[in-house]
Design a protein around this motif. Structure first.
Motif, PDB file in Angstrom:
ATOM      1  N   ARG A 238       0.837  -1.185   0.000  1.00 46.90           N
ATOM      2  CA  ARG A 238       0.000   0.000   0.000  1.00 46.90           C
ATOM      3  C   ARG A 238       0.877   1.242   0.000  1.00 46.90           C
ATOM      4  NH1 ARG A 238      -5.073  -1.437   4.061  1.00 46.90           N
ATOM      5  NH2 ARG A 238      -6.065  -2.859   2.571  1.00 46.90           N
ATOM      6  N   THR A 239       0.407   2.274  -0.688  1.00 51.82           N
ATOM      7  CA  THR A 239       1.159   3.523  -0.753  1.00 51.82           C
ATOM      8  C   THR A 239       0.205   4.706  -0.680  1.00 51.82           C
ATOM      9  OG1 THR A 239       2.967   4.649  -1.906  1.00 51.82           O
ATOM     10  CG2 THR A 239       1.220   3.707  -3.285  1.00 51.82           C
ATOM     11  N   PHE A 240       0.689   5.780  -0.069  1.00 55.19           N
ATOM     12  CA  PHE A 240      -0.102   6.992   0.110  1.00 55.19           C
ATOM     13  C   PHE A 240       0.116   7.940  -1.066  1.00 55.19           C
ATOM     14  CE2 PHE A 240      -0.516  11.395   1.590  1.00 55.19           C
ATOM     15  CZ  PHE A 240      -1.822  11.372   2.030  1.00 55.19           C
ATOM     16  N   VAL A 241      -0.983   8.523  -1.560  1.00 59.10           N
ATOM     17  CA  VAL A 241      -0.956   9.483  -2.664  1.00 59.10           C
ATOM     18  C   VAL A 241      -1.938  10.608  -2.332  1.00 59.10           C
ATOM     19  CG1 VAL A 241      -1.390   9.827  -5.130  1.00 59.10           C
ATOM     20  CG2 VAL A 241      -0.456   7.647  -4.330  1.00 59.10           C
ATOM     21  N   MET A 242      -1.583  11.827  -2.717  1.00 57.83           N
ATOM     22  CA  MET A 242      -2.481  12.957  -2.487  1.00 57.83           C
ATOM     23  C   MET A 242      -2.514  13.857  -3.717  1.00 57.83           C
ATOM     24  SD  MET A 242      -2.313  16.032   0.408  1.00 57.83           S
ATOM     25  CE  MET A 242      -0.784  15.411   0.955  1.00 57.83           C
ATOM     26  N   VAL A 243      -3.716  14.168  -4.183  1.00 63.25           N
ATOM     27  CA  VAL A 243      -3.883  15.222  -5.179  1.00 63.25           C
ATOM     28  C   VAL A 243      -3.885  16.520  -4.382  1.00 63.25           C
ATOM     29  CG1 VAL A 243      -5.317  16.211  -6.999  1.00 63.25           C
ATOM     30  CG2 VAL A 243      -5.218  13.722  -6.702  1.00 63.25           C
ATOM     31  N   LYS A 244      -2.928  17.390  -4.680  1.00 64.44           N
ATOM     32  CA  LYS A 244      -2.732  18.631  -3.934  1.00 64.44           C
ATOM     33  C   LYS A 244      -3.787  19.676  -4.328  1.00 64.44           C
ATOM     34  CE  LYS A 244       2.280  18.056  -3.527  1.00 64.44           C
ATOM     35  NZ  LYS A 244       3.581  18.693  -3.868  1.00 64.44           N
ATOM     36  N   PRO A 245      -3.865  20.778  -3.561  1.00 62.47           N
ATOM     37  CA  PRO A 245      -4.884  21.788  -3.863  1.00 62.47           C
ATOM     38  C   PRO A 245      -4.881  22.299  -5.302  1.00 62.47           C
ATOM     39  CG  PRO A 245      -3.944  22.234  -1.718  1.00 62.47           C
ATOM     40  CD  PRO A 245      -3.124  21.119  -2.336  1.00 62.47           C
ATOM     41  N   ASP A 246      -3.719  22.422  -5.932  1.00 58.54           N
ATOM     42  CA  ASP A 246      -3.699  22.893  -7.319  1.00 58.54           C
ATOM     43  C   ASP A 246      -4.315  21.870  -8.264  1.00 58.54           C
ATOM     44  OD1 ASP A 246      -1.369  21.372  -6.651  1.00 58.54           O
ATOM     45  OD2 ASP A 246      -0.335  22.095  -8.438  1.00 58.54           O
ATOM     46  N   GLY A 247      -4.095  20.582  -7.995  1.00 59.66           N
ATOM     47  CA  GLY A 247      -4.702  19.535  -8.806  1.00 59.66           C
ATOM     48  C   GLY A 247      -6.213  19.497  -8.650  1.00 59.66           C
ATOM     49  N   VAL A 248      -6.685  19.712  -7.422  1.00 62.44           N
ATOM     50  CA  VAL A 248      -8.123  19.767  -7.166  1.00 62.44           C
ATOM     51  C   VAL A 248      -8.729  20.969  -7.888  1.00 62.44           C
ATOM     52  CG1 VAL A 248      -9.895  20.118  -5.384  1.00 62.44           C
ATOM     53  CG2 VAL A 248      -7.963  18.565  -4.940  1.00 62.44           C
ATOM     54  N   GLN A 249      -8.130  22.153  -7.716  1.00 63.67           N
ATOM     55  CA  GLN A 249      -8.663  23.372  -8.326  1.00 63.67           C
ATOM     56  C   GLN A 249      -8.666  23.311  -9.850  1.00 63.67           C
ATOM     57  OE1 GLN A 249     -10.124  26.039  -6.956  1.00 63.67           O
ATOM     58  NE2 GLN A 249      -9.973  25.149  -4.928  1.00 63.67           N
ATOM     59  N   ARG A 250      -7.719  22.604 -10.412  1.00 61.78           N
ATOM     60  CA  ARG A 250      -7.629  22.504 -11.873  1.00 61.78           C
ATOM     61  C   ARG A 250      -8.489  21.373 -12.434  1.00 61.78           C
ATOM     62  NH1 ARG A 250      -1.764  21.785 -13.357  1.00 61.78           N
ATOM     63  NH2 ARG A 250      -2.685  21.784 -15.448  1.00 61.78           N
ATOM     64  N   GLY A 251      -9.209  20.652 -11.574  1.00 67.96           N
ATOM     65  CA  GLY A 251     -10.103  19.589 -12.030  1.00 67.96           C
ATOM     66  C   GLY A 251      -9.379  18.352 -12.524  1.00 67.96           C
ATOM     67  N   LEU A 252      -8.255  18.010 -11.894  1.00 72.42           N
ATOM     68  CA  LEU A 252      -7.435  16.894 -12.361  1.00 72.42           C
ATOM     69  C   LEU A 252      -7.633  15.592 -11.576  1.00 72.42           C
ATOM     70  CD1 LEU A 252      -4.115  18.878 -12.958  1.00 72.42           C
ATOM     71  CD2 LEU A 252      -5.841  18.181 -14.643  1.00 72.42           C
ATOM     72  N   ILE A 253      -8.537  15.580 -10.601  1.00 69.96           N
ATOM     73  CA  ILE A 253      -8.729  14.377  -9.787  1.00 69.96           C
ATOM     74  C   ILE A 253      -9.058  13.172 -10.661  1.00 69.96           C
ATOM     75  CG2 ILE A 253     -10.238  13.275  -8.087  1.00 69.96           C
ATOM     76  CD1 ILE A 253     -10.416  15.960  -6.643  1.00 69.96           C
ATOM     77  N   GLY A 254     -10.038  13.307 -11.532  1.00 64.28           N
ATOM     78  CA  GLY A 254     -10.458  12.177 -12.372  1.00 64.28           C
ATOM     79  C   GLY A 254      -9.330  11.658 -13.245  1.00 64.28           C
ATOM     80  N   GLU A 255      -8.582  12.561 -13.860  1.00 63.56           N
ATOM     81  CA  GLU A 255      -7.448  12.183 -14.709  1.00 63.56           C
ATOM     82  C   GLU A 255      -6.412  11.397 -13.913  1.00 63.56           C
ATOM     83  OE1 GLU A 255      -4.439  12.261 -17.785  1.00 63.56           O
ATOM     84  OE2 GLU A 255      -6.540  12.812 -17.967  1.00 63.56           O
ATOM     85  N   ILE A 256      -6.094  11.878 -12.718  1.00 61.60           N
ATOM     86  CA  ILE A 256      -5.066  11.229 -11.900  1.00 61.60           C
ATOM     87  C   ILE A 256      -5.539   9.870 -11.413  1.00 61.60           C
ATOM     88  CG2 ILE A 256      -3.812  11.414  -9.707  1.00 61.60           C
ATOM     89  CD1 ILE A 256      -3.631  14.495 -10.350  1.00 61.60           C
ATOM     90  N   VAL A 257      -6.765   9.791 -10.894  1.00 64.54           N
ATOM     91  CA  VAL A 257      -7.302   8.514 -10.434  1.00 64.54           C
ATOM     92  C   VAL A 257      -7.353   7.525 -11.593  1.00 64.54           C
ATOM     93  CG1 VAL A 257      -9.393   7.368  -9.556  1.00 64.54           C
ATOM     94  CG2 VAL A 257      -8.561   9.456  -8.457  1.00 64.54           C
ATOM     95  N   SER A 258      -7.781   7.976 -12.756  1.00 67.77           N
ATOM     96  CA  SER A 258      -7.857   7.088 -13.928  1.00 67.77           C
ATOM     97  C   SER A 258      -6.505   6.498 -14.297  1.00 67.77           C
ATOM     98  CB  SER A 258      -8.411   7.838 -15.139  1.00 67.77           C
ATOM     99  OG  SER A 258      -9.768   8.121 -14.958  1.00 67.77           O
ATOM    100  N   ARG A 259      -5.457   7.280 -14.180  1.00 67.15           N
ATOM    101  CA  ARG A 259      -4.126   6.772 -14.520  1.00 67.15           C
ATOM    102  C   ARG A 259      -3.726   5.612 -13.605  1.00 67.15           C
ATOM    103  NH1 ARG A 259       0.030  11.002 -16.938  1.00 67.15           N
ATOM    104  NH2 ARG A 259      -1.379  12.265 -18.196  1.00 67.15           N
ATOM    105  N   PHE A 260      -4.014   5.742 -12.317  1.00 62.64           N
ATOM    106  CA  PHE A 260      -3.667   4.658 -11.388  1.00 62.64           C
ATOM    107  C   PHE A 260      -4.555   3.435 -11.620  1.00 62.64           C
ATOM    108  CE2 PHE A 260      -2.139   8.325  -8.691  1.00 62.64           C
ATOM    109  CZ  PHE A 260      -0.799   8.099  -8.967  1.00 62.64           C
ATOM    110  N   GLU A 261      -5.834   3.663 -11.894  1.00 57.70           N
ATOM    111  CA  GLU A 261      -6.732   2.547 -12.196  1.00 57.70           C
ATOM    112  C   GLU A 261      -6.312   1.859 -13.490  1.00 57.70           C
ATOM    113  OE1 GLU A 261     -10.978   3.641 -10.155  1.00 57.70           O
ATOM    114  OE2 GLU A 261     -10.544   4.577 -12.088  1.00 57.70           O
TER     115      GLU A 261
END
Length: 154
Positions: free
Chosen positions: A6-29
């Motif tokens: 298991r590993t810890f990952v965080m989308v930082k405030p700039d990633g959240v504000q720029r709407g990148l959560i879905g893109e980042i989660v999709s890459r790991f999935e």
């Protein structure tokens, strides 16, 4: 799956504000990693200071804490074989300008101080466990078998 990590990952405030959560989660999935915990939260200052404690003597520490507490983040725990190394490779170097295309920071990051994502590092002993414990209670992490695991691992 044997040897799951298991590993810890965080989308930082700039990633959240720029709407990148879905893109980042999709890459790991897409990579085949399994999401076992996620929390959309705003980090209190004390927790941010603890999170970055190994950097407290650096001149940029206060700015780092101010930034990470400036807006919501998505804290996550991902699981898979050699998950920490896989995530670190997918993220790219800390400075997006030094990250190759195809990495998260190389494709989505714009600035050293605004590099959209944090991931635990093997080089700091116990970083994964410490960061996971800092953000998640044990009952917030979920063990389950994904139907595609037999297609991902021998």
């Amino acid at each position: 799956m044997s040897d799951a990590e298991r590993t810890f990952v965080m989308v930082k405030p700039d990633g959240v504000q720029r709407g990148l959560i879905g893109e980042i989660v999709s890459r790991f999935e897409d990579r085949g990693l399994k999401l076992v915990g996620a929390k959309f939260t705003r980090i209190p200052e004390e927790q941010a200071q603890e999170h970055y404690r190994e950097l407290e003597d650096e001149p940029f520490f206060d700015g780092l804490v101010e930034f990470i507490t400036s807006g919501p983040v998505l804290a996550m725990v991902w699981e898979g074989q050699d998950a920490t190394r896989q995530v670190r490779n997918m993220m790219g170097k800390t400075d997006p300008a030094e990250s190759p295309p195809g990495t998260i920071r190389g494709d989505l990051g714009l600035d050293l101080g605004r590099n959209v994502i944090h991931g635990s590092d093997h080089e700091e002993d116990g970083a994964n466990e410490r960061e996971i414990d800092l953000f998640f209670d044990e009952d917030e992490l979920h063990d389950y078998e994904k139907v595609d695991e037999t297609w991902l691992y021998e």
